[in-house]
Scaffold this motif. Structure first.
Motif, mmCIF file in Angstrom:
data_model
loop_
_atom_site.group_PDB
_atom_site.id
_atom_site.type_symbol
_atom_site.label_atom_id
_atom_site.label_comp_id
_atom_site.label_asym_id
_atom_site.label_seq_id
_atom_site.Cartn_x
_atom_site.Cartn_y
_atom_site.Cartn_z
ATOM 1 N N SER A 88 0.921 -1.218 -0.250
ATOM 2 C CA SER A 88 -0.027 0.032 0.061
ATOM 3 C C SER A 88 0.754 1.445 0.088
ATOM 4 N N ARG A 89 2.146 1.092 0.570
ATOM 5 C CA ARG A 89 3.000 2.354 0.562
ATOM 6 C C ARG A 89 3.545 2.457 -0.920
ATOM 7 N N VAL A 90 3.754 1.415 -1.539
ATOM 8 C CA VAL A 90 4.379 1.604 -2.986
ATOM 9 C C VAL A 90 3.099 2.332 -3.732
ATOM 10 N N SER A 91 1.898 1.611 -3.613
ATOM 11 C CA SER A 91 0.633 2.159 -4.428
ATOM 12 C C SER A 91 0.559 3.580 -4.112
ATOM 13 N N LEU A 92 0.630 3.858 -2.716
ATOM 14 C CA LEU A 92 0.304 5.539 -2.211
ATOM 15 C C LEU A 92 1.407 6.414 -2.953
ATOM 16 N N LEU A 93 2.668 5.874 -3.149
ATOM 17 C CA LEU A 93 3.814 6.510 -3.498
ATOM 18 C C LEU A 93 3.488 6.859 -5.041
ATOM 19 N N ALA A 94 3.315 5.613 -5.601
ATOM 20 C CA ALA A 94 2.705 5.919 -7.209
ATOM 21 C C ALA A 94 1.680 6.880 -7.337
ATOM 22 N N GLU A 95 0.838 6.889 -6.516
ATOM 23 C CA GLU A 95 -0.451 7.640 -6.688
ATOM 24 C C GLU A 95 -0.100 9.185 -6.481
ATOM 25 N N LEU A 146 -1.336 19.267 -4.130
ATOM 26 C CA LEU A 146 -0.937 19.119 -3.153
ATOM 27 C C LEU A 146 -2.474 18.844 -2.085
ATOM 28 N N SER A 147 -3.490 19.370 -2.362
ATOM 29 C CA SER A 147 -4.643 19.089 -1.735
ATOM 30 C C SER A 147 -4.992 17.620 -2.214
ATOM 31 N N GLN A 148 -4.813 17.173 -3.301
ATOM 32 C CA GLN A 148 -5.248 15.878 -3.719
ATOM 33 C C GLN A 148 -4.445 14.676 -2.935
ATOM 34 N N LEU A 149 -3.003 15.240 -3.071
ATOM 35 C CA LEU A 149 -2.053 14.320 -2.237
ATOM 36 C C LEU A 149 -2.384 14.233 -0.750
ATOM 37 N N ALA A 150 -2.851 15.252 0.028
ATOM 38 C CA ALA A 150 -3.308 15.165 1.459
ATOM 39 C C ALA A 150 -4.402 14.172 1.405
ATOM 40 N N SER A 151 -5.335 14.273 0.334
ATOM 41 C CA SER A 151 -6.543 13.563 0.406
ATOM 42 C C SER A 151 -6.151 12.164 0.328
ATOM 43 N N ILE A 152 -5.295 11.654 -0.456
ATOM 44 C CA ILE A 152 -4.903 10.279 -0.488
ATOM 45 C C ILE A 152 -4.246 9.605 0.464
ATOM 46 N N SER A 153 -3.786 10.527 1.548
ATOM 47 C CA SER A 153 -2.909 9.979 2.500
ATOM 48 C C SER A 153 -4.038 9.541 3.859
ATOM 49 N N VAL A 154 -5.069 9.879 4.000
ATOM 50 C CA VAL A 154 -5.845 9.594 4.793
ATOM 51 C C VAL A 154 -6.992 8.916 4.459
ATOM 52 N N PRO A 155 -7.398 8.061 5.039
ATOM 53 C CA PRO A 155 -6.986 7.334 6.611
ATOM 54 C C PRO A 155 -5.977 6.328 6.302
ATOM 55 N N GLY A 156 -5.544 6.128 5.159
ATOM 56 C CA GLY A 156 -4.454 4.945 5.106
ATOM 57 C C GLY A 156 -3.169 5.088 5.792
ATOM 58 N N LEU A 157 -2.774 6.564 5.605
ATOM 59 C CA LEU A 157 -1.299 6.587 6.311
ATOM 60 C C LEU A 157 -1.273 7.283 7.525
ATOM 61 N N ALA A 158 -2.586 8.169 7.505
ATOM 62 C CA ALA A 158 -2.574 9.148 8.774
ATOM 63 C C ALA A 158 -4.080 9.685 8.894
ATOM 64 N N ASP A 159 -4.435 9.983 10.207
ATOM 65 C CA ASP A 159 -5.751 10.492 10.434
ATOM 66 C C ASP A 159 -5.971 12.102 9.914
ATOM 67 N N TRP A 160 -4.895 12.613 10.045
ATOM 68 C CA TRP A 160 -5.061 13.959 9.448
ATOM 69 C C TRP A 160 -3.519 14.257 8.572
ATOM 70 N N CYS A 161 -3.820 14.990 7.588
ATOM 71 C CA CYS A 161 -2.675 15.201 6.701
ATOM 72 C C CYS A 161 -2.955 16.824 6.322
ATOM 73 N N THR A 162 -1.863 17.264 6.617
ATOM 74 C CA THR A 162 -1.954 18.765 6.121
ATOM 75 C C THR A 162 -0.546 19.329 5.204
#
Ligand code: ADP
Length: 813
Positions: free
Chosen positions: A295-302, A317-333
């Protein structure tokens, strides 16, 4: 000695007594003494068989006594010798001992066989349980499933009430509880992790690799006094190390509902279970790690894909933050540095959109302190990432020290884990990516590395976007400089040309490649004049550079330039506007003022002189002279009114307030009246003539204005024919155009000036060297009027010989 059940003692005693008693009863009859002896042997054997050797011996003793006293003495039938008595006693004893020993051995053998069978059945049952547990473990893919499998299948038989699995942290110093089942919720609070060093049963088992079996609470208190007692009573406890390939990865605890005795079999079963659980756990963890890494590899690819889709970095950057939650973190800024060095939040992401809004609101209410010692601002300031798998309370206290309201918000958020990595490009820090975990979430080193990789890519993307914007801005600036109407010249500190725009090329008639790198004074003759007169403004100053007008000779022509210069330290930039025309106009205007004053003063002086003469009483003026003076007053006043009229019409043309009153006009009539009027004033050397065809089409025009044009052309023809000669007005019509030619044989007009003389205030002889006055407005007004009436005016002339001014107007349809 083996214990014999009480019932058997009774049975054996009865057998010994009854059998020997029965045989003794035979003494009453008349049996041969050998028979009772044989029967006694049987009785002894029976007693021995039932009760073993002691009862056999008892029966033997009874038999001997009976044989000796009942059979021998009372019946006196047998006369035993002492030797026979001895043999009899021996036979009885041997029978008791032999049969007892034989049967004892047989009984033991049977018992051993039964025991063997029972233990083989127990082993089979244990193996079945183990088998079941193994099957359940084989399907477990998460640590919780491993525990479930262990608890539900493997330990069902063991009657464990609850259990937990703990794993060693990466540094091997702590045990972290991965999963638990069956404990009341409050019992494990505060036990999420604990040091390996302390003397708790589980840490002991993991540390030493030895299983711990504790049968009761008192045993536990005795062996592990360090383990704090909990409110509820506890019972048996088993703690087993989880070992895979010789490596201890954690431990497994089972808690029992009552005190237990753990025999060898039960111990073995549990150890075997722990072994299987360890393997299943390792596999589950490997599986989890694999899934996480996928899932890390696919998140990085995405992330890479998103960042490459657009140069609008705020959106990406907004889209990037959106794909980081909730898989990687609860909040991303994501925060970026703006042009003024302020921190601007460009993205806030949370699974719940309402929380995103809340997050933005918080950002507005509590803007970051750029000098904060920790947190996003610190990361942006120092470029050093922050990674706190478990956020220490001091960190939160420090972050919220300045505002108790913020402290409350943070408390409510239940922040648990923190990663903040800078967005960098080369050595420049552009912003920061922050990940926040709440509740149970704990970021791992792999999460941190992933965040760093994502931030690196985001940094490159932001930097590319900024470079692109800068390139665009520079492109626009370059275009503006290239196409601006003013000449722009950039000189370096040595005075060499570094930039030379299109307008500069036109002004100086020098192409940019010819001048680049060369000193301006070499490529523009008279550049020193510019340097001398134009005072450069300081680039840092708030005031606009002042313009100075300087003459420059370029391409063989004198040009007037309005120049400004700004010194920016490493050189100087000049803006040069070609104001040659405006300068000429200005000059013409001032000449006009001089000429017009002269033109006005001459008739005024004449009128004034004539009036004063007429009013003289001392001089008698005859009737003819008086008439002459009055005529002069009339003509000079007319001249005055013409000049004033010209000035007025020029003003109207300029303010675009001139109105035309169009009517049908007969040209021969008009021309005739103009010539007639001119004849009155014309010197004698001038011959005025009209050449008109028999029929001439009418034109639609403002007759008064056309008359004004013709008067001016005829007067000029007369004025600029100082030697006299013919002045002819010729009319003709062709191709729908009526044509009026005004010809003279006068001074003529050089070809270079034939266009210019139609401009405002333009005069060929402004200094009046020939003494011919004028405002320079006549031809300008003539052209403007004719063009407004839909016609054209042009000129053919040859210097010193002749001039023909032609007016063409469309005929009336
Ligand atoms: P002005 O009041 O000076 O005559 P105009 O606009 O009528 O103003 O004429 C502009 C200039 O053109 C004159 O000053 C003169 O030098 C020149 N010009 C006009 N008409 C003639 C002509 N027929 N022959 C020679 N020069 C002429």
């Amino acid at each position: 000695m083996r214990r014999i059940p009480r019932s058997r003692h009774v049975r054996a005693a009865i057998t010994a007594l009854v059998t020997t008693g029965l045989v003794s009863l035979l003494a009453i009859g008349s049996f041969k003494p050998i028979l009772p002896a044989l029967l006694f042997v049987l009785a002894i054997a029976a007693a021995s068989a039932v009760g073993g050797i002691p009862y056999g011996l008892l029966a033997g003793a009874l038999s001997f006594v009976s044989l000796m006293f009942l059979w021998e003495e009372e019946r006196n039938e047998i006369g035993f010798t002492a030797a026979e008595e001895g043999v009899t006693a021996l036979v009885f004893a041997v029978t008791a001992l032999g049969v007892g020993a034989l049967l004892e051995r047989e009984r033991r053998a049977r018992k051993v066989a039964v025991g063997a069978q029972a233990s083989s059945e127990a082993a089979a049952a244990a193996s079945v349980r183990l088998q079941r547990a193994a099957e359940a473990l084989a399907f477990a893919v998460t640590p919780a499933e491993v525990l479930d499998a262990v608890l539900t299948q493997g330990v069902r038989a063991a009657e464990a009430r609850a259990g937990l699995i703990a794993v060693l942290t990466e540094d091997g110093k702590e045990l972290v509880i991965l999963a638990q089942r069956g404990y009341p919720t409050d019992q494990l609070s505060g036990w999420a992790r604990f040091p390996l060093e302390v003397d708790y049963p589980l840490s002991y088992a993991v540390r030493t690799g030895e299983p711990v079996f504790v049968g009761s609470e008192s045993e536990r208190v005795e062996r592990f006094p360090a383990l704090p007692s909990i409110a509820q009573p506890t019972h048996a406890l088993v703690c087993l190390p989880l070992v895979v390939e010789g490596r201890t990865i954690g431990g497994l605890t089972f808690s029992f509902a009552q005190d237990e005795v753990f025999d060898e079999d039960r111990r073995r079963l549990k150890i075997a279970l722990a072994r299987q659980a360890a393997q299943a756990l390792e596999r589950a963890r490997a599986y989890e790690a694999l899934e996480a890494s996928e899932s890390r590899v696919s998140l990085l690819a995405e992330a890479s894909r998103i960042l490459s889709t657009s140069l609008d970095y705020e959106t990406t950057l907004s889209q990037l933050a959106s794909i980081s939650v909730p898989g990687l973190a609860d909040w991303c800024t994501v925060d970026v540095l703006d042009a003024q060095g302020g921190i601007r939040r460009v993205a806030v992401a949370h699974e719940d959109p309402a929380k995103v809004e809340w997050g933005r609101d918080m950002q507005r209410r509590f803007p970051p302190d750029p000098e904060a010692p920790t947190g996003t601002a610190a990361v942006i300031r120092t470029g050093e990432p922050e990674f706190l798998p478990e956020i220490p309370q001091e960190f939160l206290d420090q972050a919220t020290a300045r505002d108790p309201a913020l402290a409350e918000v943070v408390e409510e958020l239940d922040l648990s884990s923190w990663i903040c990595v800078p967005l960098k490009s080369h050595d420049r820090i552009l912003g920061a990516l922050s990940l926040v975990g709440t509740g149970e979430r704990v970021f791992t080193l792999a999460d941190f590395e992933l965040a760093t990789a994502v931030a690196d890519r985001a940094g490159v993307a932001v930097s590319n976007a900024l470079l692109f914007r800068e390139a665009e801005r520079r492109g626009d600036a370059a275009r503006a400089l290239t196409y601006v109407g003013d000449g722009v010249v950039l000189l370096d500190s040595t005075g060499a040309v570094r930039y030379w725009n299109r307008a500069a090329e036109l002004i100086f008639d020098r192409a940019s490649p010819d001048v680049m790198g060369r000193p301006a004074s070499q490529v523009v003759p008279g550049w020193e004049l510019v340097v001398q007169h134009v005072e450069p403004a300081e680039a840092s100053s708030d005031e606009l550079a002042r313009s100075t007008t300087v003459p420059i000779t370029a391409a063989g022509r004198e040009r007037w330039l309005s120049a400004t210069a700004v010194d920016f330290g490493d050189g100087c930039v000049y803006a040069l506007r070609d104001i040659t025309e405006a300068h000429a106009l200005e000059q013409a205007r001032s000449e006009f003022v001089a000429t017009a004053s002269h033109e006005l003063r001459t008739p005024l002086a004449a009128v004034y002189g004539a009036v004063r003469t007429l009013r003289r009483r001392d001089v008698q003026i005859g009737g003819d002279d008086r008439e002459l003076f009055l005529e002069m007053i009339e003509s000079e006043t007319e001249r005055l009114s013409t000049i004033v009229g010209q000035i007025l019409v020029a003003g109207q043309i300029e303010s675009d307030s001139l109105r035309l009153n169009e009517t049908t006009c007969t040209l021969p009539e008009l021309a005739e009246s103009v010539i007639a009027a001119a004849r009155i004033r014309a010197p004698e050397s001038i011959e005025l003539e009209l050449d008109a065809p028999e029929t001439m089409p009418t034109v639609r025009c403002d007759e008064d204005k056309l008359r004004q044009v013709l008067v001016n052309l005829v007067e000029n023809a007369i004025k600029y024919s100082p030697d006299g000669g013919e002045v002819k007005v010729a009319l003709s019509a062709a191709d729908g155009q009526a044509r009026i030619d005004v010809e003279d044989r006068g001074l003529g007009i050089p070809a270079a000036d034939q266009t210019r003389i139609f401009e405002k205030f333009a005069r060929l002889d402004p200094a009046l060297t020939r003494g011919v006055g004028g405002t320079g407005l006549g031809l300008y007004i003539a052209r403007e009027l004719v063009e407004r009436m839909g016609g054209e005016i042009h000129l053919e002339s040859s210097v010193g010989r002749c001039s023909t001014f032609t007016v063409e107007l469309p005929v009336e349809s």
